[in-house]
Design a protein around this motif. Structure first.
Motif, PDB file in Angstrom:
ATOM      1  N   SER A 541       0.860  -1.189   0.000  1.00  0.00           N
ATOM      2  CA  SER A 541       0.000   0.000   0.000  1.00  0.00           C
ATOM      3  C   SER A 541       0.889   1.229   0.000  1.00  0.00           C
ATOM      4  N   SER A 543       1.885   5.112  -0.091  1.00  0.00           N
ATOM      5  CA  SER A 543       1.201   6.321   0.367  1.00  0.00           C
ATOM      6  C   SER A 543       2.174   7.486   0.341  1.00  0.00           C
ATOM      7  N   VAL A 565      -3.428   7.608  -0.481  1.00  0.00           N
ATOM      8  CA  VAL A 565      -3.324   6.149  -0.474  1.00  0.00           C
ATOM      9  C   VAL A 565      -4.160   5.559  -1.604  1.00  0.00           C
ATOM     10  N   GLU A 566      -3.778   4.344  -1.982  1.00  0.00           N
ATOM     11  CA  GLU A 566      -4.593   3.568  -2.910  1.00  0.00           C
ATOM     12  C   GLU A 566      -5.648   2.835  -2.086  1.00  0.00           C
ATOM     13  N   GLY A 569      -5.253  -1.148  -1.296  1.00  0.00           N
ATOM     14  CA  GLY A 569      -4.182  -1.586  -0.416  1.00  0.00           C
ATOM     15  C   GLY A 569      -4.330  -1.083   0.999  1.00  0.00           C
ATOM     16  N   LEU A 570      -5.030   0.021   1.190  1.00  0.00           N
ATOM     17  CA  LEU A 570      -5.163   0.599   2.520  1.00  0.00           C
ATOM     18  C   LEU A 570      -5.837  -0.366   3.483  1.00  0.00           C
ATOM     19  N   THR A 573      -3.477  -3.214   4.835  1.00  0.00           N
ATOM     20  CA  THR A 573      -2.307  -2.933   5.673  1.00  0.00           C
ATOM     21  C   THR A 573      -2.596  -1.982   6.824  1.00  0.00           C
TER      22      THR A 573
END
Length: 859
Positions: A541, A543, A565-566, A569-570, A573
């Motif tokens: 993830s 950022s 952030v994407e 993926g956030l 994780t």
């Protein structure tokens, strides 16, 4: 009245010596901190540095401006934009231009903070070659300073370079100059442009056109002193004094507060030692008002002379304090003493008012009893432990301290965690505890000496009876100990509690197995991110640090730190705490906020300015609690233009071998340099071995430990100043009380010698009594620390921070108590070994009527 007071002072100079010293040194500390504070209020005008010889500089505005009904509100941008090619072309059409580029350089063996520039900009500082020549071909550089020499090979994360020249160090940066072409290849971004053209033509060229309407911030023309805004840190000097202002303001407030307490205690004890004198005056017909006026006149005389002496001490102490601040990194090297008059006035009048305030309480007690009660009071300390006025004042301060803390918990709990708040709030509790201390002396002494009093021998019993009977003397010893222990425990205990809360918050929020952070300020490019993404068995993830601005209530422009952030993926994780909504709903049209925002209802639309100043209307997808301040804002990369990836959270997939994944991540972190170097003609071999990894791979526990570090040297030095002031006053107060009490105890100790007590036994008794009083003050101080930390943990609970076990800072309390005990032991030894303290006497019959009435053996 004045002549009588002066004769009294001459007769009882020893009783007022402690008050004079305490007041003079307290006033001196106020003058010292005041003079240093006056020097820090105005930073010297910072002249242009990199562009001191440039005719004019054009650069994009570095702040966002928003008009409001009460004026224009501005805030610095998180990602200032670059000069566009179209803007650069318009400027080049009106006169000679020199584009400027700045980018970080990490060199093997080089100083920290190296920054690269095109050689054509060196003439504007101006930099002068001290050896060698200017760079002419790709791979040649000129460096500033004397840390290398011409002919040396410079190995950097951006390739290998040959040093062909060195330039003098101008003191504001460590620079590496490349050819203009090579600098453009390594950093295509143009930060600013030096222009040589008439002002009106430059203004016409930078006026927005239709093609520029999409640019969020306009261009700005800098000439004259304004050229300093083109330097890398234009407000460096002013920002460097922010810590100094905060520290000196706190130290001055603490000094004034402790000075009043110590001075009041000194005058109070001086009056206690003169009860026989006041008793005889009352018997002779003196009115309570006359006695009070006499004591106040004495306080005025002592206060005037002591305050004047303190101002003289402050004049000598201010340069020493400034040297200490500079030596410990709390102030910049150029910080010097600036002459000012107002600190002397503040110090003098504060000292005089402190003397009058201390004398007023003592004067009221000296004249509030009748003649017979005064004579009876002169023989023993049998008066009530505390007066109704003192009890009322203590109760009011306790209610104020508790009430304001409860109010803050319901209205703004985050304010309790701010350094300025938790530095000043304990003062209410300390003042309340000092006022109520005489009421607590007897029960605390009985409790602390319960076991020693039951041991064989009379020492424990004598200590208990002497300390509990002489409440005035015990309270005078315990009060400064209370202040020192409470201040040390409150300041350092709160810092520890907040740091542990931040650690617990990070631990609960981060579920990643590894956290990768960029080693340089230029972050990680897409190629580096792709290498980490290619590691088998992991989910990443990426950022980036950013910010958003929102106008609240139509007048306040608020900046909130954000992470770009994407969304996919956030969730893998991170487990951010949520008040409402779902973190998985975050997309390019939405935002995640915290409940500190004025509007924080899921589904509402908020208008924000992004990190580069461009506006966006975003829907609230989820709301987090404020926490300790680490729960900021989440946006997608599309809503953070200009942000560069600086962190990658990594989660291991099911069945992934942890050791193999970690090794693969570390190999990826030590991979080839970022994009943009392929055309520069540099080889990548050996760069990883030189320590130029693009990123640092840490486990989750290691990253949390480095993200919430221990207090740095500057913070520790600041606490040392504040606590040193408190301990300094404690030493004065303890020495004053114990040495003033020595003559009054001479007959008591001599009578004990007649009963068979040896001199060592008397010394041990005096030391034990002093240490018992110190422990009484330490216990009361620990209670203050406990009450203060209870409000801190209450605020953390209201802010929904993961719970941490509440605990008193026993190490800090123990260290402060030990320091006070050492001072008390030394003073007790001195007072107990005076000649009067060890000479046996024989009481004889007869004596004066006053002595027989008071129960004292005649002389």
């Amino acid at each position: 009245m004045l002549s009588a007071a002066l004769r009294t002072l001459r007769l009882h100079w020893a009783a007022f010596a402690g008050a004079f010293v305490a007041l003079a040194l307290g006033t001196g500390l106020i003058a010292t901190t005041g003079l240093a504070l006056a020097s820090s209020l105005d930073a010297p005008a910072q002249a242009p540095e990199r562009f001191a010889d440039a005719p004019a500089v054009v650069r994009p505005a570095g702040e966002v401006s928003v008009p409001t009904p009460v004026g224009v509100r501005t805030a610095p941008l998180a990602h200032p934009r670059a000069v566009t090619p179209a803007e650069l072309a318009r400027l080049a059409a009106i006169g000679p231009t020199v584009p400027d580029r700045s980018f970080p350089v990490r060199a093997d063996g080089g100083p920290p903070g190296l920054v690269g520039h095109p050689w054509s900009t060196a003439a504007f500082a101006p930099y002068v070659l001290t050896a060698g020549r200017a760079p002419e071909r790709t791979g040649e550089v000129v460096v500033t300073g004397d840390w290398t020499r011409p002919g040396a090979v410079l190995r950097t994360a951006r390739g290998q370079f040959t040093v062909v020249g060195t330039a003098g160090d101008l003191g504001f940066e460590n620079a590496v100059f490349l050819t203009d072409r090579q600098a453009a290849e390594l950093s295509p971004r143009v930060d600013q442009v030096v222009v040589s053209a008439p002002r009106d033509r430059v203004l016409a060229a930078i006026a927005p056109t239709r093609a520029d309407r999409g640019s969020p911030t306009p261009l700005r023309l800098l000439t004259g002193p304004d050229r300093r805004h083109a330097d890398p840190d234009p407000d460096r000097d002013a920002d460097a004094l922010v810590t100094v202002n905060a520290l000196l303001g706190t130290a001055a407030g603490m000094t004034g507060f402790v000075s009043v307490l110590v001075t009041a205690a000194a005058f109070s004890f001086a009056v206690t030692l003169r009860r026989r004198e006041f008793a005889l005056l009352r018997t002779a017909g003196a009115t309570p008002g006359r006695i009070r006026r006499t004591v106040l006149t004495e306080a005025l005389a002592v206060g005037t002379v002591a305050a004047a002496a303190g101002c003289a001490l402050g004049d000598r102490g201010a340069p020493l304090l400034i040297r200490y601040l500079v030596a410990n990194g709390l102030a910049p090297p150029w910080f010097t003493l600036t002459p000012a008059g107002w600190p002397y006035h503040v110090a003098f009048w504060t000292g005089l008012l402190a003397a009058l305030a201390g004398g007023a309480g003592a004067a009221w007690r000296a004249g509030r009893t009748g003649p017979l009660e005064a004579l009876r009071d002169a023989s023993a300390d049998r008066r009530r432990p505390t007066s109704r006025t003192r009890l009322t004042a203590g109760a009011v301060l306790l209610l104020a301290a508790v009430g304001t803390a409860v109010y803050a918990l319901f209205t703004d709990p985050g304010d309790l965690l701010h350094r300025k708040t938790y530095t000043s709030r304990p003062l209410l509790l300390i003042a309340e505890a000092v006022l109520l201390l005489p009421l607590l002396v007897r029960p605390l002494t009985r409790l602390l000496t319960a076991l020693p009093a039951r041991l064989p021998g009379a020492s424990g019993l004598l200590v208990r009876e002497n300390v509990s009977a002489q409440t005035g003397r015990t309270a005078a010893i315990a009060a400064p100990v209370l202040v020192t222990v409470a201040l040390a425990g409150s300041l350092l205990g709160t810092t520890t509690a907040v740091r542990e809360a931040e650690t617990a918050e990070l631990r609960a929020r981060t579920t990643a197995d590894f956290v990768i952070t960029a080693t340089g300020p230029d972050g990680l490019d897409q190629a580096a991110v792709d290498r980490f993404r290619a590691v088998p068995g992991v989910r990443i993830s990426p950022s980036a640090s950013s910010a958003v601005f929102v106008l609240e209530e139509g007048t306040a422009l608020i900046r909130s730190d954000a992470r770009a952030v994407e969304p996919g993926g956030l969730a893998a994780t991170t487990r951010p705490p949520l008040v409402a909504g779902d973190i998985r709903d975050l997309d390019d049209r939405s935002i995640v906020v915290n409940d500190e925002w004025a509007r924080h209802r899921v589904g509402d639309t908020v208008t924000v300015l992004r990190g580069d100043g461009s506006p966006a209307a975003l829907r609230i997808a989820a709301v987090m609690p404020t926490g300790t301040g680490g729960n900021g804002v989440y946006v997608t990369p599309r809503n953070a233009p200009g942000a560069v990836v600086d962190r990658i959270d990594v989660a291991l997939g099911p069945g992934t071998d942890r050791a193999a994944a970690e090794a693969a991540l570390r190999r990826a972190a030590a991979g080839r340099p970022g994009a943009g170097l392929a055309g520069a003609g540099f080889a990548d071999a050996g760069l990883a071995d030189a320590g130029f990894a693009e990123a640092t791979v840490r486990t989750r526990a290691e990253w949390i430990a480095t993200t919430v570090p221990a207090p740095d040297r500057r913070t520790t030095a600041g606490y040392t100043v504040v606590l040193g002031i408190a301990l300094f006053h404690t030493a004065i107060a303890l020495a004053n009380t114990l040495l003033m009490a020595a003559p009054g105890r001479a007959r008591e100790l001599a009578l004990l010698r007649m009963t068979g007590a040896s001199r060592p036994q008397l010394v041990r008794l005096a030391v034990a009594e002093a240490l018992t009083a110190v422990v009484v003050g330490a216990v009361a101080g620990a209670a203050v620390v406990a009450l203060h930390l209870a409000s801190i943990h209450g605020a953390l609970a209201v802010l929904r921070v993961p719970p941490t076990p509440p605990a008193l800072p026993w190490e800090v309390i123990g260290a402060a108590t030990a320091a006070c005990a050492l001072i008390a032991t030394v003073c007790a030894l001195i007072s107990a070994t005076t000649p009067a303290g060890g000479r046996p006497v024989r009481p004889r019959r007869g004596g004066s009527l006053g002595a027989r009435v008071a129960g004292e053996p005649g002389r």
